[in-house]
Design a protein around this motif. Sequence first.
Motif, short mmCIF file in Angstrom:
data_model
loop_
_atom_site.label_atom_id
_atom_site.label_comp_id
_atom_site.label_asym_id
_atom_site.label_seq_id
_atom_site.Cartn_x
_atom_site.Cartn_y
_atom_site.Cartn_z
N SER A 61 0.94 -1.41 -0.12
CA SER A 61 0.12 0.38 0.24
C SER A 61 0.70 1.22 -0.31
N ILE A 95 4.42 3.83 -4.49
CA ILE A 95 4.63 5.23 -5.25
C ILE A 95 3.53 5.04 -6.42
N SER A 96 3.46 6.24 -6.67
CA SER A 96 2.76 5.67 -7.81
C SER A 96 3.34 5.75 -9.30
N THR A 142 4.58 13.37 -5.65
CA THR A 142 3.21 11.91 -6.25
C THR A 142 2.39 12.08 -4.86
N ALA A 143 3.53 11.55 -4.05
CA ALA A 143 2.62 10.98 -2.23
C ALA A 143 1.55 12.01 -2.22
N GLN A 155 -0.23 13.79 -3.33
CA GLN A 155 -1.19 13.35 -4.47
C GLN A 155 -2.08 12.31 -4.10
N GLU A 156 -1.02 10.98 -3.73
CA GLU A 156 -2.30 9.82 -3.52
C GLU A 156 -2.72 9.69 -2.78
N ASN A 195 -1.85 15.38 -12.13
CA ASN A 195 -1.37 14.68 -13.00
C ASN A 195 -0.95 15.60 -13.97
N LYS A 197 -1.45 9.51 7.93
CA LYS A 197 -1.23 9.96 6.51
C LYS A 197 0.14 11.05 6.75
N LYS A 228 5.81 6.70 2.13
CA LYS A 228 6.05 6.28 0.71
C LYS A 228 7.31 7.05 -0.06
#
Length: 300
Positions: A60, A63-64, A121-122, A124-125, A132, A291, A298
């Motif tokens: 989980s 990273i994206s 990126t993290a 945003q997730e 994006n 978070k 992340k």
Amino acid sequence: SCSSMQSTAMVHGSIQLHLLLIYCCIPKVTSFHYRDSSSSTLSSNPSTLSNTNSSSNNMSDKISDIFSDINVSGFPDDALPDHQKYEHPLVQRYATKEMSSIFSPAMKFTTWRKLWLALATAEQELGLDISNEQLQQMKDQLYNIDFEKANEYESKFRHDVMGHVHAFGDVAPLAMPIIHLGATSCYVGDNTDIIQLKEALKLVQRKLVQTLEILKTFAEKYADLPTLGFTHYQPAQLTTVGKRCTLWMQDLLLDYERVTYELEHLPMRGVKGTTGTQATFLELFDGDHEKVKQLNSKVC
């Protein structure tokens, strides 16, 4: 005492010999082996040097995809050609091209940008309002650094990190509002230092392995050639050249094991906020401590 001074001199001499062998005598490495930490043998599997922090992250925390193909250990050969060498008088005299590249401005400041992309990126997730398109623009401009413009901004703001934040924002204007969001200068500065140190240690490790291989061949070749030993600054009992070489190898093997240990245990600084309290990120995530922990996991 006299004996302690002699011991210190011998240690310093040993260190100088090691550095001479590693940095001055060994050509560019094209193949090498690692020691597998689970065994006493050298291994060709580079995965044994992966960051130990990554093993503690579950799926989980992955990273994206937008960051998944970023090489955090270097930069393209054709990127920033005028900034691929660390400038220092001793570098010009002693350092290899590979080591100089690791500490070059190109490596340093492209790593800053990669860390900013990883952070955004993290974030945003984890639910922050980051598009994006913003992330893609950052990714597209990782290696497009105008150093003159960054210096102008640094003179204006009297801050090196803000100079590069604004230089990055010039070429990625959509992303300007979210570059360095919530972070402190130490986020890019300290984490980049650690990444550079790790890459430098990997280079030293590879050259240690190659040096040991060369010395092994030498020791086997002269295993039966008689020579006098040497101790307390005077000739001692008979030994062989090959035997003496194995003693040099033993010192280098201890160096190799220490370098390997440091590589396996070198932690990243993480994402700690302006004063190390992560208060800025708590504010961004509306007080959600979980978070904030996930963000740190992340990114680093």
